[in-house]
Design a protein around this motif. Sequence first.
Motif, PDB file in Angstrom:
ATOM      1  N   SER A 117     -10.104   3.230  -6.804  1.00 16.58           N
ATOM      2  CA  SER A 117      -9.608   2.125  -7.631  1.00 16.58           C
ATOM      3  C   SER A 117      -8.098   2.103  -7.747  1.00 16.58           C
ATOM      4  O   SER A 117      -7.552   1.599  -8.741  1.00 16.58           O
ATOM      5  N   GLY A 118      -7.405   2.624  -6.764  1.00 16.31           N
ATOM      6  CA  GLY A 118      -5.961   2.652  -6.833  1.00 16.31           C
ATOM      7  C   GLY A 118      -5.457   3.662  -7.844  1.00 16.31           C
ATOM      8  O   GLY A 118      -6.154   4.617  -8.204  1.00 16.31           O
ATOM      9  N   VAL A 119      -4.232   3.443  -8.338  1.00 21.26           N
ATOM     10  CA  VAL A 119      -3.622   4.372  -9.284  1.00 21.26           C
ATOM     11  C   VAL A 119      -3.947   3.929 -10.702  1.00 21.26           C
ATOM     12  O   VAL A 119      -3.827   2.751 -11.047  1.00 21.26           O
ATOM     13  N   LEU A 120      -4.360   4.885 -11.529  1.00 19.72           N
ATOM     14  CA  LEU A 120      -4.790   4.622 -12.898  1.00 19.72           C
ATOM     15  C   LEU A 120      -4.005   5.509 -13.858  1.00 19.72           C
ATOM     16  O   LEU A 120      -3.477   6.554 -13.471  1.00 19.72           O
ATOM     17  N   ARG A 121      -4.002   5.086 -15.133  1.00 21.83           N
ATOM     18  CA  ARG A 121      -3.264   5.838 -16.147  1.00 21.83           C
ATOM     19  C   ARG A 121      -4.028   5.822 -17.457  1.00 21.83           C
ATOM     20  O   ARG A 121      -4.606   4.805 -17.855  1.00 21.83           O
ATOM     21  N   SER A 122      -4.017   6.988 -18.117  1.00 23.52           N
ATOM     22  CA  SER A 122      -4.585   7.078 -19.463  1.00 23.52           C
ATOM     23  C   SER A 122      -3.619   7.851 -20.343  1.00 23.52           C
ATOM     24  O   SER A 122      -3.196   8.964 -19.984  1.00 23.52           O
ATOM     25  N   ALA A 123      -3.238   7.283 -21.490  1.00 27.30           N
ATOM     26  CA  ALA A 123      -2.336   7.936 -22.436  1.00 27.30           C
ATOM     27  C   ALA A 123      -3.059   8.136 -23.760  1.00 27.30           C
ATOM     28  O   ALA A 123      -3.757   7.226 -24.239  1.00 27.30           O
ATOM     29  N   SER A 160      -0.234  -0.980 -11.344  1.00 30.18           N
ATOM     30  CA  SER A 160      -0.025  -1.830 -10.180  1.00 30.18           C
ATOM     31  C   SER A 160       1.275  -1.525  -9.456  1.00 30.18           C
ATOM     32  O   SER A 160       1.429  -1.838  -8.272  1.00 30.18           O
ATOM     33  N   ALA A 161       2.214  -0.889 -10.129  1.00 32.10           N
ATOM     34  CA  ALA A 161       3.513  -0.628  -9.516  1.00 32.10           C
ATOM     35  C   ALA A 161       3.470   0.471  -8.469  1.00 32.10           C
ATOM     36  O   ALA A 161       4.401   0.617  -7.669  1.00 32.10           O
ATOM     37  N   GLY A 221      -3.449   5.117  -3.162  1.00 31.12           N
ATOM     38  CA  GLY A 221      -3.426   6.284  -2.293  1.00 31.12           C
ATOM     39  C   GLY A 221      -2.155   7.089  -2.340  1.00 31.12           C
ATOM     40  O   GLY A 221      -2.029   8.097  -1.638  1.00 31.12           O
ATOM     41  N   ALA A 222      -1.187   6.688  -3.152  1.00 29.98           N
ATOM     42  CA  ALA A 222       0.091   7.396  -3.209  1.00 29.98           C
ATOM     43  C   ALA A 222      -0.082   8.782  -3.812  1.00 29.98           C
ATOM     44  O   ALA A 222      -0.828   8.964  -4.774  1.00 29.98           O
ATOM     45  N   GLY A 227       4.355   7.002 -17.220  1.00 27.81           N
ATOM     46  CA  GLY A 227       3.627   6.228 -16.220  1.00 27.81           C
ATOM     47  C   GLY A 227       3.426   4.780 -16.578  1.00 27.81           C
ATOM     48  O   GLY A 227       2.750   4.052 -15.850  1.00 27.81           O
ATOM     49  N   ALA A 228       3.993   4.337 -17.710  1.00 30.73           N
ATOM     50  CA  ALA A 228       3.834   2.933 -18.112  1.00 30.73           C
ATOM     51  C   ALA A 228       4.629   2.006 -17.204  1.00 30.73           C
ATOM     52  O   ALA A 228       4.144   0.947 -16.788  1.00 30.73           O
TER      53      ALA A 228
END
Length: 742
Positions: free
Chosen positions: A548-554, A563-564, A568-569, A595-596
């Motif tokens: 699902s691409g890059v994700l973030r949880s804070a 999205s930035a 796969g990065a 990561g925001a």
Amino acid sequence: MKLTAFLLAASAHAADWTNVRIGGGGGFVPGISFHPTEAGLAYARTDIGGLYRLNGDDSWTPITDSLADSENWNTWGVDAMALDPQDPEKIYAAVGMYTNSWDPNNGRIIRSSDRGETWDATELPFKVGGNMPGRGMGERLAVDPQNSSVLLFGARSGKGLYRSDDGGVTFSAVESFTGVGTYIPNPSDVGGYNGDIQGLAFVTFDSTSDLVGGASGRIFVGTADNETASVYVSEDAGATWAPLEGQPDRYFPHKCKLEPTEKALYITYADGTGPYDGTSGAVWRYDIAGAKWTDITPDIGEDLFYGFGGLALDAKNPGTLMVASLNSWWPDAQIFRSTDSGATWTTAWEWVAYPDMKLRYSTTTPRAPWVNENFVSVDSKKLGWMIEALEIDPLDSDHWLYGTGLTVFGGRDLTGWEAGKVNIESLADGIEEFAVLALASVPGGSELLAAVGDDSGFTFATKGDLDTSPKTAWSNPMFTSSTGVDFAGNSPAKVVRVGNMAGSPQVATSSDGGATWAAVSSAGNVHFGGRVAYSADADTIVWSSGSSGVLRSAAGAAFEAVSAVPSGAPVASDKKENGYFYAGSEALLVSSDGGATWAEGGALAGASKIQDIVAHPVVAGEIYVSTDVGVFRSTDFGATLEALGAGVTNTHRISLGVGSGDSWLLYAFGTGAAGPRLYTTGDLGASWTDVQGDSQGFGAIDANPLVGSANEPGVVYVGTNGRGVFYAQVAVEGLPSNSTEA
């Protein structure tokens, strides 16, 4: 045909490498072979981890590590092996990983005249599929028991039968053999994993046959066919061939063995080629002198919902044999034993009254406690699955071994079977067939965290634990595979990992260094795989997922898309400054707010692809970026980057590890003076040292996880795809201490 040689006994090496002892095997062992005349001599072949030789204490020694360099990484896929019945020093194997586009290299026949200490190799004009469907069939390679110069190899991909008359130095096609097999698991999968012709299944010489031209006259060859003939015979040493008359034509043959005293063949069959499939099957006996087939399939009625794979004969007691279910996923595998040539059978277990079973065996795993803790004690499948390898020691009727998709089981009291007093033990000590997907070493915390495929992962608290098999794998939750792991730099006991299977949350955290875990429910049920980065204070997770691409949880919130950052990065967190994360594919991206938001960092002169990013374990703002032109370094949170010395280019995974005093070493997989391998530098790339050496292979270096110890000076760990985790003590001066002050 190209001939290549490996003379490895006197090879130079830069460091002494040894396995971290996860223990228990960890992967599929499709073939085991005992030598017929040399007591205690046996070998195991694996689909991605090479060959092993049995030791007198029931442990195993790897014997093909030196062959699997970056160019010949496919050597660890072993599709067949053969022993010379007349010479216990000799062993042969057909090596190569895939027959499709995943593997660009042709296969080879490797041969050793000193039990695997040194090797020579002959390149074949086609590919070999040690990790392809049907890899448990066999053996596809055989030495003529009456003429050690003659070998036969049954190829895949419709290439047919190949013969050597010079002890495996050269091979040529047997033009007279035209039944090359027609079965393709999925014809629509053109060029894919299931889109190739399965080919030949086994080669069996008849040691009781007369010589023809100095070689055994009678030879049997099986093919992966289930609608026409699948077993062929030659009576003239391979000059001509014909299908055996009256043979079964419903199933695929898997294993074929000759019982010389009875002058009989025993063959197991399944309606799939394995190792995962099969819902029905049979066992047949062929009387050679009388040319008679007898169906000796165990009579279990409606309970026959699997095929048969493993087949063992007791050489000291003709007529005693064992067969195993290929795949019985519930309630357990089944193993059958007969002492009257298959007329009647006894089973490893039977129902008393559901759900109670009467067991003919007990199970112990003292050499690998996690096998019992995480599999045997909690799974109905206590005997295992994918059982294609099953052998009785020809010189000891009590000694038996069988391979599964997890481990090697067996014991030394087999003749107690009829009395129901057999102890089955995990006997894979020394076999380290784990596919390692990520590594971490925590300063002041756990010495090694190893995320692995199929078996979740393992924690080694200190260097002193590296030679002791863990009591438990990562569990609660236990991911099928853990693909990424990271730690919080300012809270070293806090660790995060991610798993690879949709349907449940695939993120878990630990607050005790990876000893115990808790699922992160906010991860949802659809995201999985990839790499993960944990903020320095353990309040934010950035997940470069595989789905699902890059994700973030804070602060424990639900994971949201970033999205930035390109899908796969590679991602990394600063280990001291809590807000900073790093990512990138073509350019370095930096976030200072957890990561925001993200902004482009300094330029990577000449680089077009970022392949790895690591942050200094104890210094804020110091990061290293691995690219297709080498390694870059920043000491200002990625704002500017400077290329290190150009002695190693096209670098892949990189890592820092403690050196002497308060210095640090940089390790890198890349291409240097000694070719593509592992190097280290203690002077920011002014000089690079080869620490891998000639005698240690790691397989394909472009995907090998790598981590320097954050606690033990000069210790470095390498994860492999099929040979577990290696580590070594490296003697190189570290980076100047003034470059790493916090």
